[in-house]
Design a protein around this motif. Structure first.
Motif, PDB file in Angstrom:
ATOM      1  N   VAL A  16       1.000 -24.773 -86.062  1.00 55.45           N
ATOM      2  CA  VAL A  16       2.145 -24.595 -86.940  1.00 55.45           C
ATOM      3  C   VAL A  16       3.294 -23.975 -86.179  1.00 55.45           C
ATOM      4  CG1 VAL A  16       0.781 -24.393 -89.031  1.00 55.45           C
ATOM      5  CG2 VAL A  16       1.306 -22.342 -87.728  1.00 55.45           C
ATOM      6  N   GLY A  17       4.508 -24.251 -86.618  1.00 54.91           N
ATOM      7  CA  GLY A  17       5.691 -23.730 -85.936  1.00 54.91           C
ATOM      8  C   GLY A  17       6.102 -22.376 -86.470  1.00 54.91           C
ATOM      9  N   LEU A  18       7.138 -21.848 -85.915  1.00 47.05           N
ATOM     10  CA  LEU A  18       7.670 -20.554 -86.322  1.00 47.05           C
ATOM     11  C   LEU A  18       8.554 -20.770 -87.549  1.00 47.05           C
ATOM     12  CD1 LEU A  18       8.053 -17.542 -85.766  1.00 47.05           C
ATOM     13  CD2 LEU A  18       9.894 -18.134 -84.190  1.00 47.05           C
ATOM     14  N   VAL A  19       8.065 -20.440 -88.738  1.00 47.43           N
ATOM     15  CA  VAL A  19       8.769 -20.614 -90.002  1.00 47.43           C
ATOM     16  C   VAL A  19       8.537 -19.393 -90.854  1.00 47.43           C
ATOM     17  CG1 VAL A  19       8.514 -23.116 -89.994  1.00 47.43           C
ATOM     18  CG2 VAL A  19       6.782 -21.744 -91.103  1.00 47.43           C
ATOM     19  N   LEU A  20       9.612 -18.994 -90.981  1.00 44.31           N
ATOM     20  CA  LEU A  20       9.387 -18.022 -91.999  1.00 44.31           C
ATOM     21  C   LEU A  20       9.333 -18.829 -93.375  1.00 44.31           C
ATOM     22  CD1 LEU A  20      11.209 -14.664 -91.264  1.00 44.31           C
ATOM     23  CD2 LEU A  20       8.810 -15.122 -91.336  1.00 44.31           C
ATOM     24  N   PRO A 233     -12.905  -3.715 -95.383  1.00 46.80           N
ATOM     25  CA  PRO A 233     -12.706  -4.916 -94.555  1.00 46.80           C
ATOM     26  C   PRO A 233     -11.885  -4.620 -93.315  1.00 46.80           C
ATOM     27  CG  PRO A 233     -11.176  -4.925 -96.383  1.00 46.80           C
ATOM     28  CD  PRO A 233     -12.102  -3.754 -96.615  1.00 46.80           C
ATOM     29  N   ALA A 234     -11.921  -5.541 -92.372  1.00 44.57           N
ATOM     30  CA  ALA A 234     -11.081  -5.437 -91.183  1.00 44.57           C
ATOM     31  C   ALA A 234      -9.611  -5.461 -91.585  1.00 44.57           C
ATOM     32  CB  ALA A 234     -11.390  -6.588 -90.232  1.00 44.57           C
ATOM     33  N   PHE A 235      -8.805  -4.678 -90.873  1.00 47.29           N
ATOM     34  CA  PHE A 235      -7.368  -4.575 -91.140  1.00 47.29           C
ATOM     35  C   PHE A 235      -6.575  -5.018 -89.914  1.00 47.29           C
ATOM     36  CE2 PHE A 235      -8.236  -2.250 -94.909  1.00 47.29           C
ATOM     37  CZ  PHE A 235      -7.044  -1.982 -95.584  1.00 47.29           C
ATOM     38  N   TYR A 236      -5.459  -5.698 -90.178  1.00 42.96           N
ATOM     39  CA  TYR A 236      -4.421  -5.931 -89.170  1.00 42.96           C
ATOM     40  C   TYR A 236      -3.176  -5.240 -89.688  1.00 42.96           C
ATOM     41  CZ  TYR A 236      -1.431  -8.290 -85.766  1.00 42.96           C
ATOM     42  OH  TYR A 236      -0.560  -8.559 -84.735  1.00 42.96           O
ATOM     43  N   ILE A 237      -2.678  -4.262 -88.943  1.00 43.36           N
ATOM     44  CA  ILE A 237      -1.523  -3.479 -89.355  1.00 43.36           C
ATOM     45  C   ILE A 237      -0.388  -3.713 -88.363  1.00 43.36           C
ATOM     46  CG2 ILE A 237      -0.633  -1.166 -89.789  1.00 43.36           C
ATOM     47  CD1 ILE A 237      -3.578  -0.319 -90.318  1.00 43.36           C
ATOM     48  N   ALA A 238       0.750  -4.192 -88.863  1.00 41.53           N
ATOM     49  CA  ALA A 238       1.940  -4.385 -88.031  1.00 41.53           C
ATOM     50  C   ALA A 238       3.050  -3.486 -88.538  1.00 41.53           C
ATOM     51  CB  ALA A 238       2.382  -5.844 -88.051  1.00 41.53           C
ATOM     52  N   ASP A 280       7.251 -12.487 -85.400  1.00 40.46           N
ATOM     53  CA  ASP A 280       7.624 -13.332 -84.273  1.00 40.46           C
ATOM     54  C   ASP A 280       6.390 -14.138 -83.860  1.00 40.46           C
ATOM     55  OD1 ASP A 280       5.965 -11.561 -82.823  1.00 40.46           O
ATOM     56  OD2 ASP A 280       7.665 -10.370 -82.161  1.00 40.46           O
ATOM     57  N   GLU A 281       6.560 -15.023 -82.889  1.00 41.85           N
ATOM     58  CA  GLU A 281       5.452 -15.924 -82.564  1.00 41.85           C
ATOM     59  C   GLU A 281       4.241 -15.174 -82.019  1.00 41.85           C
ATOM     60  OE1 GLU A 281       3.216 -19.242 -82.629  1.00 41.85           O
ATOM     61  OE2 GLU A 281       5.154 -18.867 -83.568  1.00 41.85           O
ATOM     62  N   ALA A 282       4.472 -14.122 -81.240  1.00 40.77           N
ATOM     63  CA  ALA A 282       3.343 -13.355 -80.702  1.00 40.77           C
ATOM     64  C   ALA A 282       2.541 -12.712 -81.825  1.00 40.77           C
ATOM     65  CB  ALA A 282       3.851 -12.289 -79.737  1.00 40.77           C
ATOM     66  N   THR A 283       3.233 -12.177 -82.831  1.00 41.68           N
ATOM     67  CA  THR A 283       2.545 -11.559 -83.965  1.00 41.68           C
ATOM     68  C   THR A 283       1.798 -12.604 -84.772  1.00 41.68           C
ATOM     69  OG1 THR A 283       4.320  -9.921 -84.073  1.00 41.68           O
ATOM     70  CG2 THR A 283       2.841 -10.059 -85.968  1.00 41.68           C
ATOM     71  N   ARG A 284       2.419 -13.760 -84.958  1.00 44.89           N
ATOM     72  CA  ARG A 284       1.756 -14.821 -85.713  1.00 44.89           C
ATOM     73  C   ARG A 284       0.475 -15.252 -85.003  1.00 44.89           C
ATOM     74  NH1 ARG A 284       6.577 -16.119 -88.648  1.00 44.89           N
ATOM     75  NH2 ARG A 284       5.744 -17.725 -90.001  1.00 44.89           N
ATOM     76  N   GLN A 289      -5.476 -15.288 -84.922  1.00 47.56           N
ATOM     77  CA  GLN A 289      -6.760 -14.989 -84.298  1.00 47.56           C
ATOM     78  C   GLN A 289      -7.555 -13.989 -85.143  1.00 47.56           C
ATOM     79  OE1 GLN A 289      -7.983 -16.617 -81.689  1.00 47.56           O
ATOM     80  NE2 GLN A 289      -9.912 -15.525 -82.060  1.00 47.56           N
ATOM     81  N   PHE A 290      -6.874 -13.012 -85.693  1.00 51.51           N
ATOM     82  CA  PHE A 290      -7.518 -12.029 -86.567  1.00 51.51           C
ATOM     83  C   PHE A 290      -8.161 -12.717 -87.769  1.00 51.51           C
ATOM     84  CE2 PHE A 290      -7.112  -9.470 -90.441  1.00 51.51           C
ATOM     85  CZ  PHE A 290      -7.868  -8.339 -90.113  1.00 51.51           C
ATOM     86  N   LEU A 291      -7.439 -13.654 -88.383  1.00 46.83           N
ATOM     87  CA  LEU A 291      -7.973 -14.342 -89.559  1.00 46.83           C
ATOM     88  C   LEU A 291      -9.124 -15.266 -89.197  1.00 46.83           C
ATOM     89  CD1 LEU A 291      -4.703 -15.150 -91.547  1.00 46.83           C
ATOM     90  CD2 LEU A 291      -6.377 -13.333 -91.972  1.00 46.83           C
TER      91      LEU A 291
END
Length: 303
Positions: A16-20, A233-238, A280-284, A289-291
């Protein structure tokens, strides 16, 4: 089978592309998106105080059922925003493009409704999705449902994620939480974590239905930080270093989860970006990967 499912989702997510039938009298019309997603808007998952509670569904068109699912919880300072707010539609479609069913939800807003109304509403949406009728209609796995919250929505997601104990596969429990800019300590002590803005403080007080923190009996109960336990559950915090929510809030949550052995990824960004602005793309890529690891290919922790 699990490896194939994970691989399919991984390929879709990286590409998938960068889309908000809800409770509505007339079923919403489904339409396709990018030939890979079916959208169903304004499905009714409940009614509270005479108010219809709605969600949008974004469903992978070609994935093999049952699929993992994510509930998306919008921001807006608790007094504004909708399921279509701030890029939630794009995020909903993006997840479905990658093979994860996504559901962007409305919830009751402050100041008319204060805590725990918002948490209760999203919990009701979770229960609705786990009903056999919705499981069959949407082709989802009721044991693999996660939460994605943005700003105010991240507080709600974190609250539900830390609510209860035991198996993450049913009831009010979820398999994974992605929290974008969450405030997790809503008590007077929480004001000592960094330097919260007046806007953030006012939003939290309105959410709690309080005029100040010194006389706010539900502030600790509403704080996800104090509900953390080893079965969460596992958490991803940004979160950003200098944004609306003090970075110390995110760090405190990550530390609390680590102390009890819960998997957590803390992604601290430079600058002032807040909530969905962090995508941003790095966070996405990191979230994808987390999901994959904690939802799509989940080991289904039951301790």
């Amino acid at each position: 089978m699990k490896k194939c499912r994970a691989l399919e989702a991984c390929v879709g997510l990286l590409a998938v592309g960068l889309v908000l039938s809800g409770c509505a009298a007339t079923p919403p019309v489904a339409r396709t998106h990018s030939d890979s997603v079916v959208l169903q808007n304004d499905l009714q998952y409940g009614t509270v105080s005479g108010q219809k509670l709605l969600l949008n569904a974004c469903l992978p068109k070609s994935s093999q059922a049952p699929t993992a699912a994510m509930i998306l919880i919008h921001g807006g300072g608790f007094d504004s925003g909708t399921k279509d707010f701030g890029g939630m539609n794009a995020l909903c479609s993006e997840l479905a493009d990658g093979g994860i069913a996504a559901f962007s939800v409305d919830y009751r807003l402050a100041p008319e409704f204060a805590y725990p109304a918002q948490v209760n509403d999203v919990t009701d949406a979770l229960a609705w999705l786990r009903e056999s009728a919705q499981v069959a209609e949407f082709g989802i796995d009721p044991e693999r449902i996660g939460l994605f919250g943005s700003s105010a929505g991240a507080i709600i997601a974190s609250s539900i994620g830390t609510k209860g104990t035991g198996s993450l596969t049913g009831g009010d429990r979820v398999a994974a939480v992605v929290a974008m800019s969450p405030a997790v300590d809503l008590t007077e002590n929480g004001l000592l974590l960094g330097d919260p803005s007046k806007m953030a403080i006012d939003s939290i007080l309105q959410y709690l239905g309080c005029s100040d923190f010194t006389d706010c009996s539900n502030s600790r109960e509403a704080s996800p930080l104090y509900a953390v336990d080893k079965t969460d559950p596992a958490f991803y915090i940004a979160i950003s270093e200098k944004e609306l929510v003090p970075v110390e809030q995110g760090k405190a949550m990550a530390l609390a989860l680590k102390r009890v052995g819960v998997p957590v990824a803390l992604d601290v960004k430079s600058g002032k970006r807040h909530a969905l602005e962090l995508l941003d793309e790095a966070t996405r890529m990191s979230i994808r990967q987390f999901l994959i690891e904690n939802l799509v290919d989940s080991t289904r922790r039951t301790d």
